[in-house]
Design an enzyme around this catalytic site. Structure first.
Site, PDB file in Angstrom:
ATOM      1  N   GLY A   1       0.878  -1.184   0.000  1.00 27.44           N
ATOM      2  CA  GLY A   1       0.000   0.000   0.000  1.00 27.44           C
ATOM      3  C   GLY A   1       0.899   1.214   0.000  1.00 27.44           C
ATOM      4  O   GLY A   1       1.409   1.620   1.047  1.00 27.44           O
ATOM      5  N   LEU A   2       1.165   1.753  -1.196  1.00 26.11           N
ATOM      6  CA  LEU A   2       2.165   2.822  -1.316  1.00 26.11           C
ATOM      7  C   LEU A   2       1.540   4.147  -1.741  1.00 26.11           C
ATOM      8  O   LEU A   2       2.100   4.882  -2.543  1.00 26.11           O
ATOM      9  CB  LEU A   2       3.268   2.399  -2.296  1.00 26.11           C
ATOM     10  CG  LEU A   2       4.000   1.101  -1.923  1.00 26.11           C
ATOM     11  CD1 LEU A   2       4.971   0.697  -3.032  1.00 26.11           C
ATOM     12  CD2 LEU A   2       4.742   1.257  -0.591  1.00 26.11           C
TER      13      LEU A   2
ATOM     14  N   ASN B   1       2.549  -2.527  -4.123  1.00 28.97           N
ATOM     15  CA  ASN B   1       1.263  -1.837  -4.222  1.00 28.97           C
ATOM     16  C   ASN B   1       0.408  -2.570  -5.251  1.00 28.97           C
ATOM     17  O   ASN B   1       0.931  -3.097  -6.239  1.00 28.97           O
ATOM     18  CB  ASN B   1       1.480  -0.382  -4.670  1.00 28.97           C
ATOM     19  CG  ASN B   1       0.221   0.441  -4.502  1.00 28.97           C
ATOM     20  OD1 ASN B   1      -0.173   0.754  -3.387  1.00 28.97           O
ATOM     21  ND2 ASN B   1      -0.426   0.770  -5.613  1.00 28.97           N
ATOM     22  N   ARG B   2      -0.904  -2.623  -5.001  1.00 25.34           N
ATOM     23  CA  ARG B   2      -1.808  -3.335  -5.938  1.00 25.34           C
ATOM     24  C   ARG B   2      -1.572  -2.858  -7.371  1.00 25.34           C
ATOM     25  O   ARG B   2      -1.397  -3.657  -8.277  1.00 25.34           O
ATOM     26  CB  ARG B   2      -3.259  -3.095  -5.509  1.00 25.34           C
ATOM     27  CG  ARG B   2      -4.271  -3.726  -6.421  1.00 25.34           C
ATOM     28  CD  ARG B   2      -5.677  -3.442  -5.971  1.00 25.34           C
ATOM     29  NE  ARG B   2      -5.984  -2.009  -5.967  1.00 25.34           N
ATOM     30  CZ  ARG B   2      -7.179  -1.497  -5.685  1.00 25.34           C
ATOM     31  NH1 ARG B   2      -8.173  -2.299  -5.340  1.00 25.34           N
ATOM     32  NH2 ARG B   2      -7.381  -0.194  -5.706  1.00 25.34           N
TER      33      ARG B   2
ATOM     34  N   VAL C   1      -3.091   0.182   3.402  1.00 30.30           N
ATOM     35  CA  VAL C   1      -4.104   0.367   2.353  1.00 30.30           C
ATOM     36  C   VAL C   1      -5.344   0.999   2.968  1.00 30.30           C
ATOM     37  O   VAL C   1      -5.447   1.179   4.185  1.00 30.30           O
ATOM     38  CB  VAL C   1      -4.446  -0.958   1.627  1.00 30.30           C
ATOM     39  CG1 VAL C   1      -3.190  -1.648   1.137  1.00 30.30           C
ATOM     40  CG2 VAL C   1      -5.268  -1.883   2.495  1.00 30.30           C
TER      41      VAL C   1
ATOM     42  N   SER D   1       0.157   8.345  13.902  1.00 30.96           N
ATOM     43  CA  SER D   1      -0.313   9.733  13.787  1.00 30.96           C
ATOM     44  C   SER D   1       0.808  10.643  13.312  1.00 30.96           C
ATOM     45  O   SER D   1       1.975  10.411  13.608  1.00 30.96           O
ATOM     46  CB  SER D   1      -0.837  10.241  15.126  1.00 30.96           C
ATOM     47  OG  SER D   1      -1.205  11.601  14.980  1.00 30.96           O
TER      48      SER D   1
ATOM     49  N   GLY E   1       0.192  12.285  10.038  1.00 33.25           N
ATOM     50  CA  GLY E   1      -0.093  12.549   8.628  1.00 33.25           C
ATOM     51  C   GLY E   1       1.086  12.175   7.744  1.00 33.25           C
ATOM     52  O   GLY E   1       1.984  11.431   8.172  1.00 33.25           O
TER      53      GLY E   1
ATOM     54  N   LYS F   1      -5.271   5.252  19.434  1.00 29.45           N
ATOM     55  CA  LYS F   1      -5.223   6.181  18.285  1.00 29.45           C
ATOM     56  C   LYS F   1      -6.582   6.855  18.101  1.00 29.45           C
ATOM     57  O   LYS F   1      -6.662   8.058  17.791  1.00 29.45           O
ATOM     58  CB  LYS F   1      -4.816   5.421  17.018  1.00 29.45           C
ATOM     59  CG  LYS F   1      -4.918   6.232  15.707  1.00 29.45           C
ATOM     60  CD  LYS F   1      -3.989   7.422  15.705  1.00 29.45           C
ATOM     61  CE  LYS F   1      -3.819   8.163  14.412  1.00 29.45           C
ATOM     62  NZ  LYS F   1      -4.810   8.232  13.409  1.00 29.45           N
TER      63      LYS F   1
ATOM     64  N   HIS G   1      -6.874   9.479  20.696  1.00 29.73           N
ATOM     65  CA  HIS G   1      -5.976  10.564  20.262  1.00 29.73           C
ATOM     66  C   HIS G   1      -6.709  11.464  19.270  1.00 29.73           C
ATOM     67  O   HIS G   1      -6.693  12.691  19.387  1.00 29.73           O
ATOM     68  CB  HIS G   1      -4.715   9.955  19.632  1.00 29.73           C
ATOM     69  CG  HIS G   1      -3.919  10.911  18.793  1.00 29.73           C
ATOM     70  ND1 HIS G   1      -4.321  11.311  17.529  1.00 29.73           N
ATOM     71  CD2 HIS G   1      -2.757  11.566  19.032  1.00 29.73           C
ATOM     72  CE1 HIS G   1      -3.444  12.162  17.035  1.00 29.73           C
ATOM     73  NE2 HIS G   1      -2.483  12.334  17.928  1.00 29.73           N
ATOM     74  N   ASN G   2      -7.364  10.856  18.294  1.00 31.78           N
ATOM     75  CA  ASN G   2      -8.060  11.661  17.283  1.00 31.78           C
ATOM     76  C   ASN G   2      -9.238  12.418  17.892  1.00 31.78           C
ATOM     77  O   ASN G   2      -9.513  13.553  17.510  1.00 31.78           O
ATOM     78  CB  ASN G   2      -8.554  10.769  16.138  1.00 31.78           C
ATOM     79  CG  ASN G   2      -7.425  10.352  15.223  1.00 31.78           C
ATOM     80  OD1 ASN G   2      -6.271  10.361  15.620  1.00 31.78           O
ATOM     81  ND2 ASN G   2      -7.741   9.981  14.008  1.00 31.78           N
TER      82      ASN G   2
ATOM     83  N   GLU H   1      -7.868  15.337  19.493  1.00 33.06           N
ATOM     84  CA  GLU H   1      -7.485  16.272  18.417  1.00 33.06           C
ATOM     85  C   GLU H   1      -8.708  17.111  17.979  1.00 33.06           C
ATOM     86  O   GLU H   1      -8.598  18.327  17.790  1.00 33.06           O
ATOM     87  CB  GLU H   1      -6.937  15.434  17.254  1.00 33.06           C
ATOM     88  CG  GLU H   1      -6.519  16.181  16.034  1.00 33.06           C
ATOM     89  CD  GLU H   1      -6.107  15.190  14.925  1.00 33.06           C
ATOM     90  OE1 GLU H   1      -5.316  14.259  15.192  1.00 33.06           O
ATOM     91  OE2 GLU H   1      -6.606  15.333  13.790  1.00 33.06           O
TER      92      GLU H   1
ATOM     93  N   LYS I   1     -13.638  12.518   9.122  1.00 32.39           N
ATOM     94  CA  LYS I   1     -13.475  11.198   8.518  1.00 32.39           C
ATOM     95  C   LYS I   1     -14.079  10.108   9.394  1.00 32.39           C
ATOM     96  O   LYS I   1     -14.254   8.990   8.954  1.00 32.39           O
ATOM     97  CB  LYS I   1     -11.995  10.910   8.279  1.00 32.39           C
ATOM     98  CG  LYS I   1     -11.465  11.586   7.033  1.00 32.39           C
ATOM     99  CD  LYS I   1     -10.133  11.007   6.651  1.00 32.39           C
ATOM    100  CE  LYS I   1      -9.649  11.529   5.327  1.00 32.39           C
ATOM    101  NZ  LYS I   1      -8.224  11.222   5.136  1.00 32.39           N
TER     102      LYS I   1
ATOM    103  N   ARG J   1     -37.036   9.523  38.417  1.00 34.38           N
ATOM    104  CA  ARG J   1     -37.022   8.167  37.861  1.00 34.38           C
ATOM    105  C   ARG J   1     -37.817   7.217  38.741  1.00 34.38           C
ATOM    106  O   ARG J   1     -38.502   6.319  38.260  1.00 34.38           O
ATOM    107  CB  ARG J   1     -35.574   7.662  37.703  1.00 34.38           C
ATOM    108  CG  ARG J   1     -34.767   8.427  36.656  1.00 34.38           C
ATOM    109  CD  ARG J   1     -33.342   7.911  36.544  1.00 34.38           C
ATOM    110  NE  ARG J   1     -33.289   6.588  35.974  1.00 34.38           N
ATOM    111  CZ  ARG J   1     -32.838   5.506  36.588  1.00 34.38           C
ATOM    112  NH1 ARG J   1     -32.365   5.595  37.817  1.00 34.38           N
ATOM    113  NH2 ARG J   1     -32.843   4.338  35.983  1.00 34.38           N
TER     114      ARG J   1
END
Ligand code: NDP
Length: 491
Positions: free
Chosen positions: A24-25, A47-48, A89, A143, A145, A197, A200-201, A204, A275, A461
């Protein structure tokens, strides 16, 4: 031009014993492969669509030793045992396809690493399925980017300790470093890496929302221009708030639109996209019962911004404040906003760390919270000076009930609380939405109050649903006979 050190099985006639492979490049995989090669690892790459592999070799083949492979079979054949294959990927079904293909051609003891943005539940499922087939699966948060992948990301690997023993030194060699410590450590078993992660996001999201609220207030209420505000954020970046996000806020605010030469921020459509990792954080927090209100408000604020039609409809009919708010002493108000931002940020991190603790307890991961703060100090988007304080707080007291009660944070946030209250008050009076600042302050007050109105909620309640309540002065659950003689019975 430097002579290329690329070797292929064809050119040497010998199988090259690569240390590690990347399949996955696209943006992330290519940069991670380059980072690995630059650190002296022999990297098999695939890569595919072969054009990406060829482009990597053509453009960067001289940065280290690459072994290009035309198929996953060729990739696996080029590797030393135990084989280590990093998958970069597209997340979701494509990742499953690649894992399945690799599982059929790898051998017991080999290590499959997923460095994509997977949901930790998927990583748990994949780890369990591969374990049954004798393979290690390491779901790894990365993380930073594309820039981080190339020059040193923060890396959060899950999976077994045994897999980390082999894989860890390679990952640590390419991670960012702070105080000569790599921003990479074994987070915990199965999906722990992707869970951390995800949080973390979420943090962020919260961090960015708080910065955006500070900007909005100072622009709207104090009347500062984006350029002036770039200077304010630059000065904040020299103190407790020092962080990558504050630094790039100054850069965005100082940037001119190449078309109009006005501030770029004024021509960017005000609808924030996402995302999905922030949403995942909130969804899981609801299941775990951890109130990550700062993160939730940040996710909702982005959603609200995207509802353009509703916003257009409301703009014409909903009234704003009738009186303009005037700030008598702008410099003092700017300092108030700085303190409110810092205090709200501490709350966001406190909530995030609580969530990591809750996830760790739920899934038996025994995650070291201080170590998470340490690996976020460099490489990642939320890298910040104050993460060192968080690391220290958890190192000193691993079972700290909340980051907010650590002596340093308790003192700092308490000292800033008057500023925080003024800022939220001014924002409300001026009609500037500050859901992040407001939620953080409400959380702070919710934690510190002697009594909460939850007592009334429990009474309600019990009245409508006989859900019972507990008493402050006796053990057990009680129900009141509301409709008859109001007598109390132990449930
Ligand atoms: P993308 O998410 O855009 O994915 C593109 C890559 O996936 C290409 O190499 C593509 O191959 C490959 N691919 C897609 N479908 C398949 C399939 N069915 N079988 C095999 N390969 C397939 O790439 P990025 O580099 O942006 O991200 C890679 C991973 O890293 C993702 O999971 C992403 O969420 C994550 N990530 C991304 C960050 C970022 O800043 N971009 C940051 C951190 C993590 P082909 O060339 O043949 O189409």
């Amino acid at each position: 031009m430097t002579e290329t050190t690329t070797e292929t099985t064809e050119t040497t006639g010998q199988p090259v014993q690569a240390d590690i492979a990347v399949t996955g490049l696209a943006t992330m995989g290519r940069n991670l492969a380059r980072n690995l090669a630059r650190h002296g690892h022999i990297v098999a790459v695939h890569n595919r669509t072969k054009a990406r592999t060829d482009a990597l070799i053509a453009d960067h083949g001289n940065e280290g030793t690459f072994v290009p492979a035309a198929s996953l079979e060729e990739l696996v054949a080029a590797l030393k045992r135990p084989r280590k294959v990093i998958i970069m990927v597209q997340a979701g079904a494509p990742t499953d396809e690649v894992i399945e293909h690799l599982a059929t051609i790898l051998e017991p003891g080999d290590i499959v690493v997923d460095g994509g943005n997977a949901h930790f539940i998927d990583s748990r499922r994949r780890e369990s399925a591969l374990r049954e087939r004798g393979l290690h699966f390491v779901g790894t948060g990365i993380s930073g980017g594309e820039e981080g992948a190339l020059n040193g990301p923060s890396i959060m690997p899950g999976g077994t300790a045994e897999a980390y023993q082999t894989l860890g030194p390679i990952l640590e060699s390419i991670a960012a470093r702070v105080d000569d410590t790599p921003c990479c450590t074994h987070v915990g078993p199965d999906g722990a890496g992707h869970f951390v992660k995800m949080v973390h996001n979420g943090i962020e999201y919260s961090d960015m929302q708080l910065i955006a609220e500070a900007y909005d207030l100072l622009r709207t209420v104090v009347g500062k221009s984006p350029e002036e505000l770039a200077g304010v954020f630059r000065s904040w970046n020299e103190g407790d708030l020092e962080s990558f996000l504050i630094e790039i806020t100054a850069e965005v605010l100082a940037t001119k639109d190449p078309r109009t030469n006005g501030p770029l921020v004024d021509v960017i459509l005000d609808q924030a996209e996402q995302k999905g990792t922030g949403r995942w954080t909130v969804q899981i927090a609801l299941d775990l019962g951890t109130p990550v209100s700062g993160i939730a408000e940040a996710v909702f604020a982005r959603s609200l911004s995207g509802h353009a039609e509703q916003r257009a409809a409301a703009r014409g009919v909903l009234a704003g404040p009738s009186e303009k708010v005037t700030i008598e002493k702008p410099d003092e108000f700017i300092e108030d906003v700085r303190r409110a931002l810092y205090a709200s940020k501490v709350v966001a991190y406190a909530q995030g760390f609580d969530m990591i603790r809750a996830g760790s307890e739920m899934y038996d991961w025994t995650i070291d919270l201080g170590a998470m703060a340490a690996i976020w100090r460099g490489g990642c988007i939320i890298r910040a000076r104050f993460l060192d304080r968080i690391r220290e707080a958890y190192a000193k007291t691993p079972d700290l009930p909340s980051l907010l009660v650590d002596p340093y944070f308790a003192k700092t946030v308490s000292e800033g609380q008057e500023s925080w209250r003024r800022v939220v008050g001014v924002a409300a009076s001026a009609g500037v939405p500050v859901p992040g600042f407001g939620a953080a302050l409400a959380y702070y007050d919710g934690l510190r109050r002697d009594r909460l109105p939850a007592a009334l909620v429990q009474g309600l309640r019990d009245l409508f649903g006989a859900h019972t309540y507990r008493r402050v002065d006796a053990d057990g659950a009680f129900h009141l006979n509301w409709s008859e003689d109001k007598s109390e019975h132990q449930a």
